[in-house]
Motif scaffolding. Structure first.
Motif, mmCIF file in Angstrom:
data_model
loop_
_atom_site.group_PDB
_atom_site.id
_atom_site.type_symbol
_atom_site.label_atom_id
_atom_site.label_comp_id
_atom_site.label_asym_id
_atom_site.label_seq_id
_atom_site.Cartn_x
_atom_site.Cartn_y
_atom_site.Cartn_z
ATOM 1 N N GLY A 14 -2.498 -8.589 -5.162
ATOM 2 C CA GLY A 14 -3.589 -7.891 -4.489
ATOM 3 C C GLY A 14 -3.065 -6.936 -3.442
ATOM 4 O O GLY A 14 -2.065 -6.244 -3.658
ATOM 5 N N THR A 15 -3.688 -6.917 -2.288
ATOM 6 C CA THR A 15 -3.287 -5.971 -1.237
ATOM 7 C C THR A 15 -3.261 -6.657 0.130
ATOM 8 O O THR A 15 -3.860 -7.711 0.328
ATOM 9 C CB THR A 15 -4.243 -4.766 -1.154
ATOM 10 O OG1 THR A 15 -5.547 -5.228 -0.802
ATOM 11 C CG2 THR A 15 -4.297 -4.014 -2.483
ATOM 12 N N VAL A 16 -2.559 -6.008 1.054
ATOM 13 C CA VAL A 16 -2.632 -6.357 2.471
ATOM 14 C C VAL A 16 -2.857 -5.057 3.226
ATOM 15 O O VAL A 16 -2.744 -3.962 2.655
ATOM 16 C CB VAL A 16 -1.349 -7.057 2.975
ATOM 17 C CG1 VAL A 16 -1.169 -8.405 2.308
ATOM 18 C CG2 VAL A 16 -0.123 -6.176 2.776
ATOM 19 N N SER A 17 -3.162 -5.165 4.514
ATOM 20 C CA SER A 17 -3.427 -3.959 5.294
ATOM 21 C C SER A 17 -2.590 -3.948 6.564
ATOM 22 O O SER A 17 -2.300 -4.997 7.151
ATOM 23 C CB SER A 17 -4.909 -3.873 5.676
ATOM 24 O OG SER A 17 -5.711 -3.766 4.523
ATOM 25 N N THR A 18 -2.193 -2.748 6.958
ATOM 26 C CA THR A 18 -1.612 -2.545 8.277
ATOM 27 C C THR A 18 -2.412 -1.428 8.922
ATOM 28 O O THR A 18 -2.328 -0.262 8.532
ATOM 29 C CB THR A 18 -0.106 -2.200 8.201
ATOM 30 O OG1 THR A 18 0.371 -1.836 9.481
ATOM 31 C CG2 THR A 18 0.194 -1.122 7.192
ATOM 32 N N GLY A 19 -3.277 -1.815 9.842
ATOM 33 C CA GLY A 19 -4.246 -0.857 10.379
ATOM 34 C C GLY A 19 -5.211 -0.463 9.278
ATOM 35 O O GLY A 19 -5.776 -1.316 8.593
ATOM 36 N N ASP A 20 -5.392 0.831 9.065
ATOM 37 C CA ASP A 20 -6.284 1.296 8.005
ATOM 38 C C ASP A 20 -5.509 1.668 6.745
ATOM 39 O O ASP A 20 -6.050 2.305 5.841
ATOM 40 C CB ASP A 20 -7.117 2.493 8.485
ATOM 41 C CG ASP A 20 -6.249 3.666 8.938
ATOM 42 O OD1 ASP A 20 -5.000 3.546 8.920
ATOM 43 O OD2 ASP A 20 -6.825 4.710 9.314
ATOM 44 N N TYR A 21 -4.267 1.245 6.658
ATOM 45 C CA TYR A 21 -3.415 1.586 5.519
ATOM 46 C C TYR A 21 -3.304 0.374 4.591
ATOM 47 O O TYR A 21 -2.971 -0.740 5.039
ATOM 48 C CB TYR A 21 -2.031 2.010 6.011
ATOM 49 C CG TYR A 21 -1.147 2.620 4.949
ATOM 50 C CD1 TYR A 21 -1.389 3.896 4.461
ATOM 51 C CD2 TYR A 21 -0.065 1.920 4.444
ATOM 52 C CE1 TYR A 21 -0.575 4.460 3.489
ATOM 53 C CE2 TYR A 21 0.758 2.474 3.474
ATOM 54 C CZ TYR A 21 0.500 3.744 3.004
ATOM 55 O OH TYR A 21 1.306 4.291 2.039
ATOM 56 N N THR A 22 -3.582 0.563 3.315
ATOM 57 C CA THR A 22 -3.583 -0.524 2.336
ATOM 58 C C THR A 22 -2.282 -0.534 1.542
ATOM 59 O O THR A 22 -1.825 0.505 1.068
ATOM 60 C CB THR A 22 -4.776 -0.388 1.371
ATOM 61 O OG1 THR A 22 -5.990 -0.438 2.130
ATOM 62 C CG2 THR A 22 -4.792 -1.510 0.344
ATOM 63 N N ILE A 23 -1.713 -1.717 1.401
ATOM 64 C CA ILE A 23 -0.435 -1.875 0.719
ATOM 65 C C ILE A 23 -0.617 -2.783 -0.504
ATOM 66 O O ILE A 23 -0.978 -3.963 -0.364
ATOM 67 C CB ILE A 23 0.615 -2.496 1.661
ATOM 68 C CG1 ILE A 23 0.862 -1.572 2.851
ATOM 69 C CG2 ILE A 23 1.919 -2.797 0.920
ATOM 70 C CD1 ILE A 23 1.706 -2.189 3.953
#
Length: 428
Positions: A143-152
């Motif tokens: 899936g994904t994780v986030s750092t601030g408003d940036y999706t990884i």
């Protein structure tokens, strides 16, 4: 006066007027550990922010150790026999332990490199798998994780995820994207694919400046740690070395809190105090000599030591040329900073053809290039590489220094003999 700097396993010497040299790259003399084995047992039995390793390993059937490749120099051939024998004594058989190399997007290791890294006895005793970021079937989508408003997007090697105890080993040195190496970095980029690594590194490219030595508030480091959390990295064992490449500290436990404790020592160990910035900085990329992908660390260190409008003399053998697994690196290096940032903002991490990781390293190179002219002394970089990088090649340091004096007649000189691990700090 005659000076020398490392060049691979040898040294290059050069003459420079002593009265012009304002710093020579000395680091603080951090004492080495007198007994690495005893200190290692102490660290894993009394970890930071985690249970003792013997308790975490109890009844585990699939303990996986993530280990670095040949571009890093954690003394695993010394450490791993101690760790595995410790686990044996606490009831964990060899068949419950295995290794997974964690080279990130670097090339896979040769058999000889694995033997050198771990020692022949470890290679005979344990299963060793190699992570290859190019093999999609080895990756699992988390899936994904986030750092601030940036999706990884999170794509991790399935062998790491199958572990019932995942342990990462590494060392902590200054790093131009993640602030410092070590900690969760053994998992991301260590055992992730190009998509995940592109996404975390892109965050570093958007920083207002090169985040060397910056861990808190660093979106790249935060992204790396969010990925590691998602993948259940359970325990780290990190070393910090001193200037003489001797182990000065061992930090084990939770990948966040143990890493941050290690960073405190690493910051002191690799700091180069500068009385002022120099007009000319002569920098060796040592110990990051394998290729330019690694050696750019020297250029980054020099960026923090040179005056605006100065000259950097970059010295590195770059034995394996420009880079592995990054065919567009040269193209990205040829672009000006604003164009690189523009294309980086428009790129998707899912589009691996773009090669975002190369773009981020090119951003770093462009920032340095905008600050200072760069002369190079390297036998491994091809003329087309140097042209794309917009460096000026010279056959030796003396020739480069002579031209630098011709351009800046009253120049001051700074020397960074270990640019690959230096953290220059202006003491003002």
């Amino acid at each position: 006066m005659r000076y020398s700097i490392p060049y691979g396993k040898s040294k290059l010497t050069f003459e420079a007027p002593e009265e012009r040299v304002i710093f020579t790259g000395e680091m603080r003399a951090i004492p080495k550990l007198n007994d690495i084995e005893a200190s290692l047992i102490q660290a894993i039995d009394n970890p930071i922010g985690a249970q003792p390793l013997r308790m975490l390993a109890k009844d585990k059937k699939n303990i996986v150790f993530l280990i670095e490749d040949g571009t890093r120099d954690t003394p695993l051939s010394i450490m791993m026999p101690v760790i595995t024998d410790y686990l044996n004594r606490h009831g964990v058989p060899d068949c419950a332990m295995s290794f997974l190399t964690a080279p990130g997007t670097h090339r896979v290791m040769t058999d000889e490199e694995i033997i050198e890294k771990l020692g022949p006895n470890m290679v005979r005793r344990f299963t060793i798998r190699q992570h290859d970021a190019n093999i999609a079937s080895d990756m699992k989508d988390l899936g994904t994780v986030s750092t601030g408003d940036y999706t990884i997007p999170v794509h991790v090697n399935k062998y790491a995820l199958e572990a019932d105890l995942l342990i990462g080993l590494g060392n902590i040195v200054p790093h131009s994207d993640a602030g410092f190496s070590g900690g969760a970095k053994i998992l991301q980029p260590g055992v992730c694919d190009f998509v995940t690594t592109s996404a975390t590194h892109a965050a570093a490219g958007f920083c207002p400046d090169i985040p060397l030595g910056m861990v808190e508030g660093n979106p790249c480091r935060r992204g790396i740690e969010e990925v590691a959390k998602k993948a259940n990295l359970a325990f780290i064992i990190n070393v910090v070395k001193n200037y003489n490449n001797e182990v000065a500290g061992i930090f084990a436990g939770d990948f966040l809190s143990a890493h941050r404790e290690g960073v405190k020592l690493a910051r002191e160990s690799f700091k180069v105090s500068l009385p002022k910035l120099a007009d000319i900085v002569i920098v060796s990329s040592s110990p990051a000599d394998l290729d330019y992908w690694q050696a750019e660390k020297g250029v980054t260190s020099a960026y923090f030591a040179v005056k605006e409008g100065g000259i950097i003399i970059f010295v590195s053998p770059c034995f394996e040329g420009l880079a592995h697994n990054h065919p567009r690196f040269r193209e990205w290096l040829s672009l000006p900073l604003e164009e690189t940032l523009k294309r980086l903002r428009q790129a998707s991490p899912e589009d691996t053809e773009v090669d975002i990781i190369s773009a981020v390293l090119a951003v770093c190179n462009s920032r340095v290039r905008n600050r200072a002219r760069i002369f190079s002394v390297s036998e491994g970089l091809h003329p087309e590489d140097i042209e794309a990088m917009q460096y000026t090649p010279f056959p030796n340091i003396e020739a480069a220094l002579s031209e630098a004096f011709a351009q800046i007649p009253q120049a001051t000189i700074g020397i960074l003999p270990k640019g690959g691990i230096s953290l220059p700090i202006l003491e003002s």
